[in-house]
Design a protein around this motif. Structure first.
Motif, PDB file in Angstrom:
ATOM      1  N   LEU A 198     -43.689 -23.445   7.828  1.00 17.66           N
ATOM      2  CA  LEU A 198     -45.104 -23.134   8.010  1.00 17.66           C
ATOM      3  C   LEU A 198     -45.413 -23.005   9.485  1.00 17.66           C
ATOM      4  N   TYR A 199     -46.247 -22.038   9.832  1.00 19.11           N
ATOM      5  CA  TYR A 199     -46.727 -21.909  11.205  1.00 19.11           C
ATOM      6  C   TYR A 199     -48.234 -21.735  11.188  1.00 19.11           C
ATOM      7  N   LEU A 200     -48.924 -22.612  11.904  1.00 20.94           N
ATOM      8  CA  LEU A 200     -50.364 -22.514  12.092  1.00 20.94           C
ATOM      9  C   LEU A 200     -50.613 -22.270  13.576  1.00 20.94           C
ATOM     10  N   PRO A 201     -51.074 -21.092  13.960  1.00 21.13           N
ATOM     11  CA  PRO A 201     -51.304 -20.787  15.379  1.00 21.13           C
ATOM     12  C   PRO A 201     -52.296 -21.767  15.999  1.00 21.13           C
ATOM     13  N   PRO A 202     -52.152 -22.055  17.289  1.00 21.54           N
ATOM     14  CA  PRO A 202     -53.072 -22.981  17.968  1.00 21.54           C
ATOM     15  C   PRO A 202     -54.523 -22.523  17.870  1.00 21.54           C
ATOM     16  N   LYS A 203     -55.375 -23.447  17.446  1.00 22.26           N
ATOM     17  CA  LYS A 203     -56.813 -23.202  17.342  1.00 22.26           C
ATOM     18  C   LYS A 203     -57.536 -24.499  17.670  1.00 22.26           C
ATOM     19  N   ARG A 204     -58.840 -24.388  17.854  1.00 17.60           N
ATOM     20  CA  ARG A 204     -59.667 -25.565  18.080  1.00 17.60           C
ATOM     21  C   ARG A 204     -60.444 -25.899  16.812  1.00 17.60           C
ATOM     22  N   GLY A 205     -61.007 -27.098  16.794  1.00 19.27           N
ATOM     23  CA  GLY A 205     -61.906 -27.461  15.703  1.00 19.27           C
ATOM     24  C   GLY A 205     -61.349 -28.535  14.793  1.00 19.27           C
ATOM     25  N   SER A 206     -62.257 -29.326  14.241  1.00 24.02           N
ATOM     26  CA  SER A 206     -61.873 -30.452  13.388  1.00 24.02           C
ATOM     27  C   SER A 206     -61.239 -29.996  12.084  1.00 24.02           C
ATOM     28  N   HIS A 207     -61.729 -28.909  11.509  1.00 22.54           N
ATOM     29  CA  HIS A 207     -61.170 -28.427  10.247  1.00 22.54           C
ATOM     30  C   HIS A 207     -59.705 -28.016  10.424  1.00 22.54           C
ATOM     31  N   HIS A 208     -59.420 -27.387  11.555  1.00 19.20           N
ATOM     32  CA  HIS A 208     -58.044 -26.966  11.833  1.00 19.20           C
ATOM     33  C   HIS A 208     -57.143 -28.186  12.028  1.00 19.20           C
ATOM     34  N   VAL A 209     -57.639 -29.200  12.728  1.00 20.97           N
ATOM     35  CA  VAL A 209     -56.853 -30.413  12.959  1.00 20.97           C
ATOM     36  C   VAL A 209     -56.557 -31.119  11.640  1.00 20.97           C
ATOM     37  N   PHE A 210     -57.544 -31.200  10.761  1.00 19.48           N
ATOM     38  CA  PHE A 210     -57.308 -31.836   9.469  1.00 19.48           C
ATOM     39  C   PHE A 210     -56.339 -31.007   8.620  1.00 19.48           C
ATOM     40  N   ARG A 211     -56.375 -29.701   8.752  1.00 18.59           N
ATOM     41  CA  ARG A 211     -55.395 -28.861   8.050  1.00 18.59           C
ATOM     42  C   ARG A 211     -53.984 -29.170   8.547  1.00 18.59           C
ATOM     43  N   ILE A 212     -53.842 -29.334   9.859  1.00 16.42           N
ATOM     44  CA  ILE A 212     -52.537 -29.657  10.443  1.00 16.42           C
ATOM     45  C   ILE A 212     -52.015 -30.973   9.889  1.00 16.42           C
ATOM     46  N   ILE A 213     -52.863 -31.997   9.902  1.00 21.57           N
ATOM     47  CA  ILE A 213     -52.440 -33.320   9.436  1.00 21.57           C
ATOM     48  C   ILE A 213     -52.076 -33.270   7.952  1.00 21.57           C
ATOM     49  N   LYS A 214     -52.860 -32.548   7.177  1.00 21.94           N
ATOM     50  CA  LYS A 214     -52.583 -32.407   5.747  1.00 21.94           C
ATOM     51  C   LYS A 214     -51.225 -31.751   5.522  1.00 21.94           C
ATOM     52  N   GLU A 215     -50.932 -30.695   6.272  1.00 19.67           N
ATOM     53  CA  GLU A 215     -49.660 -29.988   6.096  1.00 19.67           C
ATOM     54  C   GLU A 215     -48.477 -30.852   6.532  1.00 19.67           C
ATOM     55  N   VAL A 216     -48.661 -31.622   7.591  1.00 15.32           N
ATOM     56  CA  VAL A 216     -47.586 -32.517   8.039  1.00 15.32           C
ATOM     57  C   VAL A 216     -47.302 -33.576   6.979  1.00 15.32           C
ATOM     58  N   CYS A 217     -48.348 -34.180   6.440  1.00 14.51           N
ATOM     59  CA  CYS A 217     -48.179 -35.219   5.422  1.00 14.51           C
ATOM     60  C   CYS A 217     -47.570 -34.663   4.141  1.00 14.51           C
ATOM     61  N   ASN A 218     -47.808 -33.396   3.879  1.00 19.58           N
ATOM     62  CA  ASN A 218     -47.386 -32.783   2.623  1.00 19.58           C
ATOM     63  C   ASN A 218     -46.144 -31.898   2.797  1.00 19.58           C
ATOM     64  N   ARG A 219     -45.486 -32.003   3.938  1.00 18.61           N
ATOM     65  CA  ARG A 219     -44.354 -31.116   4.205  1.00 18.61           C
ATOM     66  C   ARG A 219     -43.216 -31.344   3.217  1.00 18.61           C
ATOM     67  N   LYS A 220     -42.582 -30.273   2.835  1.00 11.61           N
ATOM     68  CA  LYS A 220     -41.467 -30.306   1.899  1.00 11.61           C
ATOM     69  C   LYS A 220     -40.192 -30.656   2.650  1.00 11.61           C
ATOM     70  N   LYS A 221     -39.534 -31.739   2.243  1.00 15.02           N
ATOM     71  CA  LYS A 221     -38.310 -32.172   2.910  1.00 15.02           C
ATOM     72  C   LYS A 221     -37.108 -31.425   2.342  1.00 15.02           C
ATOM     73  N   GLN A 222     -36.234 -30.972   3.227  1.00 15.02           N
ATOM     74  CA  GLN A 222     -35.030 -30.279   2.791  1.00 15.02           C
ATOM     75  C   GLN A 222     -33.948 -30.413   3.849  1.00 15.02           C
ATOM     76  N   ALA A 223     -32.750 -29.932   3.544  1.00 13.06           N
ATOM     77  CA  ALA A 223     -31.635 -30.010   4.479  1.00 13.06           C
ATOM     78  C   ALA A 223     -31.978 -29.267   5.759  1.00 13.06           C
ATOM     79  N   SER A 224     -31.402 -29.735   6.880  1.00 15.33           N
ATOM     80  CA  SER A 224     -31.824 -29.242   8.183  1.00 15.33           C
ATOM     81  C   SER A 224     -30.895 -28.200   8.791  1.00 15.33           C
ATOM     82  N   GLN A 225     -29.908 -27.711   8.065  1.00 15.59           N
ATOM     83  CA  GLN A 225     -28.919 -26.814   8.638  1.00 15.59           C
ATOM     84  C   GLN A 225     -29.561 -25.606   9.315  1.00 15.59           C
ATOM     85  N   ALA A 226     -29.332 -25.483  10.606  1.00 17.37           N
ATOM     86  CA  ALA A 226     -29.681 -24.306  11.410  1.00 17.37           C
ATOM     87  C   ALA A 226     -31.177 -24.021  11.507  1.00 17.37           C
TER      88      ALA A 226
END
Length: 302
Positions: A134-162
């Motif tokens: 996932l890529y979220l371009p840099p932006k300002r604002g509380s809604h964007h910050v909460f979206r970032i935190i939500k995506e980090v907490c909900n990130r799908k874990k998988q193997a890290s090869q390359a």
């Protein structure tokens, strides 16, 4: 994702917000602001020359039109762009203490995001593992910050090869201005990352946040334990009380840490070490205090 899991993620984000709000306000806001500079000096206005002004600031075109000396005035460009580069490898799910490495990463990325929000800085996110998740371009604002935190907490874990190298190649294409990048990972990758990280540092200010768990240095004698390889998903039974196993584990992990330390040192990325068994915020306090004394401008990035 079902509605129940959506609610759980939202609940977690709100808990993180409440947990960090006071820390951000009392410990980080001023230090964070002093830690980073913007793009340098930008033109502000014209005014009449007064004795003592730098003659190099005189605008000769405007001076000719006004028939009196006119100088340009400048002010610091405080606009700062922050990018959170977050490892979504399965190995970060691991943890024997109160918090897994992944949970610590959740809190620390939220910390930086909230500091950026408080300082009205643009902040973005890139999640990576086997590829760019996932890529979220840099932006300002509380809604964007909460979206970032939500995506980090909900990130799908998988193997890290390359995934790391692919992600950096992607960043080189999409980041059109120099940025302050916080890279969150345990850096326990089966591949070399020195060259790629150094290349990223040639264009941006890169801070590597290394998250480690006590279990990665020593394991308790728990006897026979069923374990799962978080990268491959394979299950096996190990004798944690075996002296041979304990010595072998220590040797392997020590070699991995030494390799990681050497590559990080040679990559010239600034480092923040976070131990999940200790105060996870203190290393960031020390980092911001150090940067406040010697702030880094993105124009100074390696």
């Amino acid at each position: 994702m079902n509605k129940e899991s959506d609610k759980e993620i939202l609940k977690k984000v709100r808990q993180i917000d409440i947990r960090l709000r006071r820390k951000v306000h009392h410990l980080f806001s001023g230090q964070y602001r002093s830690a980073f500079k913007g793009q340098g000096m930008v033109f502000s206005d014209f005014r009449e020359y007064v004795p003592g002004d730098d003659v190099r600031a005189i605008s000769w075109n405007v001076t000719a039109k006004m028939s009196r000396p006119i100088v340009k005035t400048f002010e610091e460009d405080r606009e700062t762009q922050i990018l959170l580069l977050v490892d979504a490898s399965s190995s970060l799910n691991f943890g024997v203490g109160k918090q897994s490495k992944s949970e610590v990463v959740n809190l620390l990325t939220a910390l930086v995001a909230f500091c950026a929000q408080k300082n009205q800085d643009a902040v973005g996110l890139l999640l990576f593992a086997g590829d760019v998740q996932l890529y979220l371009p840099p932006k300002r604002g509380s809604h964007h910050v909460f979206r970032i935190i939500k995506e980090v907490c909900n990130r799908k874990k998988q193997a890290s090869q390359a995934g790391f190298h692919e992600s950096l190649g992607f960043l080189h294409k999409v980041l059109n201005r120099r940025s302050h990048i916080f890279l969150f990972s345990d850096f326990l990758w089966p591949f070399s990352f020195e060259h790629a990280l150094r290349k990223l540092g040639n264009r941006h200010d890169v801070v590597s946040v290394i998250v480690s768990d006590l279990f990665e240095r020593e394991i308790p004698p728990l006897g026979l334990v069923d374990v799962e390889d978080l990268e491959t998903g394979k299950n096996r039974t190990l004798d944690f009380s075996s002296l041979f196993f304990q010595k072998h584990h220590k040797k392997i992990m020590k070699e991995a840490r030494m390799k990681r330390s050497k590559e990080l040192l040679r990559s010239k990325s600034e480092q923040i070490f976070v131990d999940t068994s200790k105060d996870i915020y203190q290393p960031f306090i020390q980092f911001f205090q150090k940067r406040a004394q010697h702030p880094i401008s993105v124009t100074q990035a390696k």
